[in-house]
Design a protein around this motif. Structure first.
Motif, PDB file in Angstrom:
ATOM      1  N   GLY A 232       5.189 -11.647  -4.703  1.00 28.53           N
ATOM      2  CA  GLY A 232       5.787 -10.523  -3.896  1.00 28.53           C
ATOM      3  C   GLY A 232       5.015  -9.212  -4.470  1.00 28.53           C
ATOM      4  O   GLY A 232       4.472  -9.261  -5.225  1.00 28.53           O
ATOM      5  N   THR A 233       5.949  -8.135  -3.823  1.00 30.56           N
ATOM      6  CA  THR A 233       5.359  -6.664  -4.285  1.00 30.56           C
ATOM      7  C   THR A 233       5.690  -6.522  -5.617  1.00 30.56           C
ATOM      8  O   THR A 233       5.006  -6.123  -6.410  1.00 30.56           O
ATOM      9  CB  THR A 233       6.133  -5.790  -3.308  1.00 30.56           C
ATOM     10  N   HIS A 234       6.878  -7.068  -6.005  1.00 31.97           N
ATOM     11  CA  HIS A 234       7.487  -6.436  -7.460  1.00 31.97           C
ATOM     12  C   HIS A 234       7.336  -7.738  -8.593  1.00 31.97           C
ATOM     13  O   HIS A 234       7.178  -7.660  -9.712  1.00 31.97           O
ATOM     14  CB  HIS A 234       8.674  -6.154  -7.415  1.00 31.97           C
TER      15      HIS A 234
ATOM     16  N   LYS B 233      -1.328  -8.367   2.229  1.00 38.54           N
ATOM     17  CA  LYS B 233      -1.638  -8.863   0.967  1.00 38.54           C
ATOM     18  C   LYS B 233      -2.029  -7.500   0.101  1.00 38.54           C
ATOM     19  O   LYS B 233      -1.923  -7.195  -0.784  1.00 38.54           O
ATOM     20  CB  LYS B 233      -2.829  -9.781   1.056  1.00 38.54           C
ATOM     21  N   ILE B 234      -3.001  -6.709   1.265  1.00 40.99           N
ATOM     22  CA  ILE B 234      -3.084  -5.405   0.673  1.00 40.99           C
ATOM     23  C   ILE B 234      -2.234  -4.592   0.189  1.00 40.99           C
ATOM     24  O   ILE B 234      -2.079  -3.899  -1.069  1.00 40.99           O
ATOM     25  CB  ILE B 234      -4.266  -4.792   1.712  1.00 40.99           C
ATOM     26  N   LEU B 235      -0.961  -4.679   0.918  1.00 45.28           N
ATOM     27  CA  LEU B 235       0.016  -3.632   0.636  1.00 45.28           C
ATOM     28  C   LEU B 235       0.783  -4.107  -0.746  1.00 45.28           C
ATOM     29  O   LEU B 235       1.503  -3.207  -1.516  1.00 45.28           O
ATOM     30  CB  LEU B 235       0.953  -3.403   1.682  1.00 45.28           C
ATOM     31  N   ARG B 236       0.740  -5.346  -0.844  1.00 48.07           N
ATOM     32  CA  ARG B 236       1.448  -5.813  -2.104  1.00 48.07           C
ATOM     33  C   ARG B 236       0.535  -5.596  -3.124  1.00 48.07           C
ATOM     34  O   ARG B 236       1.270  -5.345  -4.510  1.00 48.07           O
ATOM     35  CB  ARG B 236       1.339  -7.652  -1.951  1.00 48.07           C
TER      36      ARG B 236
ATOM     37  N   GLU C 274       0.553   4.152  -5.838  1.00 52.07           N
ATOM     38  CA  GLU C 274      -0.671   4.330  -6.367  1.00 52.07           C
ATOM     39  C   GLU C 274      -1.882   4.995  -5.278  1.00 52.07           C
ATOM     40  O   GLU C 274      -2.764   5.366  -5.602  1.00 52.07           O
ATOM     41  CB  GLU C 274      -1.593   2.892  -6.914  1.00 52.07           C
ATOM     42  N   VAL C 275      -1.467   5.053  -3.858  1.00 58.72           N
ATOM     43  CA  VAL C 275      -2.142   5.667  -3.020  1.00 58.72           C
ATOM     44  C   VAL C 275      -1.712   7.220  -2.508  1.00 58.72           C
ATOM     45  O   VAL C 275      -0.786   7.619  -2.188  1.00 58.72           O
ATOM     46  CB  VAL C 275      -1.699   4.785  -1.739  1.00 58.72           C
ATOM     47  N   LYS C 276      -2.865   7.842  -2.735  1.00 60.59           N
ATOM     48  CA  LYS C 276      -2.723   9.201  -2.355  1.00 60.59           C
ATOM     49  C   LYS C 276      -2.891   9.546  -0.953  1.00 60.59           C
ATOM     50  O   LYS C 276      -2.035  10.451  -0.196  1.00 60.59           O
ATOM     51  CB  LYS C 276      -4.234  10.356  -2.972  1.00 60.59           C
TER      52      LYS C 276
ATOM     53  N   LEU D 153       3.917   1.023  10.114  1.00 59.07           N
ATOM     54  CA  LEU D 153       4.299   0.135   8.930  1.00 59.07           C
ATOM     55  C   LEU D 153       4.054   0.697   7.733  1.00 59.07           C
ATOM     56  O   LEU D 153       5.023   0.730   6.675  1.00 59.07           O
ATOM     57  CB  LEU D 153       3.545  -1.296   9.195  1.00 59.07           C
ATOM     58  N   LEU D 154       2.979   1.091   7.397  1.00 58.09           N
ATOM     59  CA  LEU D 154       2.588   2.215   6.170  1.00 58.09           C
ATOM     60  C   LEU D 154       3.858   3.125   6.005  1.00 58.09           C
ATOM     61  O   LEU D 154       4.352   3.245   4.782  1.00 58.09           O
ATOM     62  CB  LEU D 154       1.191   2.582   6.306  1.00 58.09           C
ATOM     63  N   LYS D 155       4.246   3.944   6.716  1.00 56.95           N
ATOM     64  CA  LYS D 155       5.172   4.987   6.724  1.00 56.95           C
ATOM     65  C   LYS D 155       6.439   4.237   6.262  1.00 56.95           C
ATOM     66  O   LYS D 155       7.202   4.907   5.462  1.00 56.95           O
ATOM     67  CB  LYS D 155       5.327   5.633   8.007  1.00 56.95           C
ATOM     68  N   LYS D 156       6.963   3.203   7.072  1.00 52.51           N
ATOM     69  CA  LYS D 156       7.903   2.554   6.560  1.00 52.51           C
ATOM     70  C   LYS D 156       8.076   2.297   5.103  1.00 52.51           C
ATOM     71  O   LYS D 156       9.207   2.213   4.510  1.00 52.51           O
ATOM     72  CB  LYS D 156       8.245   1.430   7.493  1.00 52.51           C
ATOM     73  N   LYS D 157       6.837   1.673   4.517  1.00 56.66           N
ATOM     74  CA  LYS D 157       6.746   1.322   3.288  1.00 56.66           C
ATOM     75  C   LYS D 157       6.419   2.461   2.201  1.00 56.66           C
ATOM     76  O   LYS D 157       6.085   2.289   1.186  1.00 56.66           O
ATOM     77  CB  LYS D 157       5.702   0.305   3.216  1.00 56.66           C
TER      78      LYS D 157
END
Length: 483
Positions: free
Chosen positions: A124-126, A215-218, A224-226, A238-242
């Protein structure tokens, strides 16, 4: 901080990862090349080899997978003491013809089948949930107080048989967020068990690892992303929601072309890589290993040959670490640095490589120099190397060289045609090899998605294309008569 450049509109999905304004990874996903690492199958044991303490399992691929005794679920969960288990042969824990759950640890390569395990993991992510893991591992990058807090919670949430790896990304996350994720991963495991107990045809796939984007987002959390620049509306939302900082790209020109990534991709396929001071490295792939040679090239140091060699070697060490990530090189790597005068210089170069590989998300082991002063490294293979994915043997030269593969050229053509969408161009005339034309026309609704009428001139030979005309449909038909 990391920058993501995401080319997600076309059939082939591509993500470039930049660190310190340098591209360090290129991730590519195609419909016909999804990796199977992490997938879980119900497989059938086809052979048990007591001498190797291993079994071979048919899990639905071309070759059976290799499974060692110590990675069997029945071995791990046995009530025997550790010493008693170690004295027992593999035949005590598994038998030929048995149906068992297995997960792919490493994909097969060449003549080798995949490496399997019965000790399942659900990432998972964490956290990473391990149903038979027993041990609760917490990132050592956290403070001691925080580690104690998490350890107490994990003891409450999990049985003694279950295990978990708590990622660094969990340190400042609310406990209920991690608990919710754990419950979801436990649910996935129960689902796998239910499918195994159902009347399924063996071998069969019962759990597919998350697809490319998830998988990339996990692996790369928002913290870590500027900036993530993306050309697709769904991905952007999707990226904004996360919680990612997102810039939506709407230019006509492809996002990779606009940001210079196409040139970087071409460089990542060449044998020679130039270093800042004028030296260069040569990267050669063999079936057994990757060999990298370091050369001074046109660089001549101000204070003589010794300075030239050391500076070139130090630059090469940093660049080699980047190229391993960029080209997705795995397995055994041997580096032939320029001869160094003494152990002190070798230690300097060794430290520079060790520091550079720390940024790699794949495990890299820097073993050290051999008696022949060759540096040995190993890198865990996570994805197919770029050269294998994007290139194919050149038939006209009997396989002595390589050219872009049919898939690679087709997706290049698709992206170029999509740049015409929304313009005044009604039709194009494309000259291309027959295989590329056939592959392009098999892509879903290609003419509807590009808004173009496409006319082809088919040619024999290596995979290639050229857009010979772009304009009105009437003019395209006239031009077709003259070509």
């Amino acid at each position: 901080m990391i920058e993501l450049i995401m080319d997600m509109k076309a059939t082939e999905k591509r993500v470039a990862i930049k660190e310190d304004d340098k591209i360090v990874e290129l991730l590519i996903d195609r419909p016909n090349s999804h990796p199977i690492e992490g997938n879980i199958y119900v497989g059938r044991v086809v052979n048990v080899l007591p001498g190797m303490q291993a079994a071979f399992v048919d899990f639905g691929q071309k070759k059976p997978g290799y499974l060692h005794r110590d990675h069997l679920c029945s071995y791990q969960t046995s009530t025997l003491s550790k010493s008693e288990k170690e004295q027992k042969g593999i035949s005590h824990f598994v038998h030929q013809g048995e149906a068992i759950l297995v997960q792919v640890v490493k994909e097969g390569e060449g003549t080798k089948g995949a490496k399997l395990t019965g000790l399942l993991e659900f990432p998972g992510t964490h956290i990473v949930y391990q149903p038979y893991g027993k041990y609760k591992a917490i990132s050592k990058k956290m403070s001691d107080d925080k580690r104690q807090e998490w350890r107490k919670l994990l003891q409450e949430w999990l049985t003694s048989e279950e295990g978990v790896i708590l990622r660094t990304a969990s340190e400042h996350v609310e406990a209920d967020v991690v608990e919710t994720e754990l419950l979801e991963l436990q649910r996935q495991f129960l689902e796998v068990q239910e499918k195994q107990s159902a009347d399924v045809k063996v071998p069969c796939l019962v759990h597919e690892e998350d697809h490319f984007l998830t998988k990339i987002l996990r692996e790369i959390p928002a913290s870590e992303v500027k900036l993530a620049e993306v050309d697709d509306v769904y991905t952007s939302q999707l990226l904004k929601k996360k919680g990612y900082s997102v810039r939506f790209y709407q230019g006509k020109e492809g996002i990779f072309k606009r940001r210079g990534m196409e040139q970087e991709l071409e460089k990542a396929l060449k044998r020679i890589v130039w270093l800042p001071s004028g030296g260069y490295i040569i990267i050669e792939h063999t079936e057994a290993m990757t060999v990298i040679d370091v050369n001074t090239g046109k660089y001549i140091g101000k204070t003589g040959q010794k300075e030239t060699m050391l500076k070139t070697n130090l630059e090469a060490g940093v660049e080699i670490a980047r190229q391993l990530r960029l080209r997705q090189i795995g397995g055994i790597i041997i580096v032939d640095f320029i001869d160094m005068a003494n152990d002190g210089e070798r230690q300097q170069v060794l430290r520079s490589v060790q520091n550079a590989v720390q940024k790699d998300r794949s495990h890299v082991r820097v073993i050290g120099f051999t008696e022949l002063n060759l540096l040995q490294l190993t890198r865990k293979k996570v994805r197919e190397p770029l050269t294998e994915m994007l290139l194919q043997p050149c038939e006209p030269c009997d396989g002595k060289g390589v050219v872009f593969s049919v898939d690679t050229v087709t997706y290049q053509l698709e992206r170029e045609l999509m740049e015409f969408k929304g313009s005044d161009v009604e039709a194009v005339v494309v000259e291309a090899s027959k295989e590329v034309v056939n592959k392009l026309m098999s892509l879903s609704s290609i003419m509807e998605r590009t808004g173009l009428e496409i006319f082809f001139i088919k040619k024999d030979g290596v995979p290639r294309f050229e857009v010979r005309f772009a304009g009105s449909a009437r003019d395209a038909k006239e031009r077709l008569k003259t070509l």
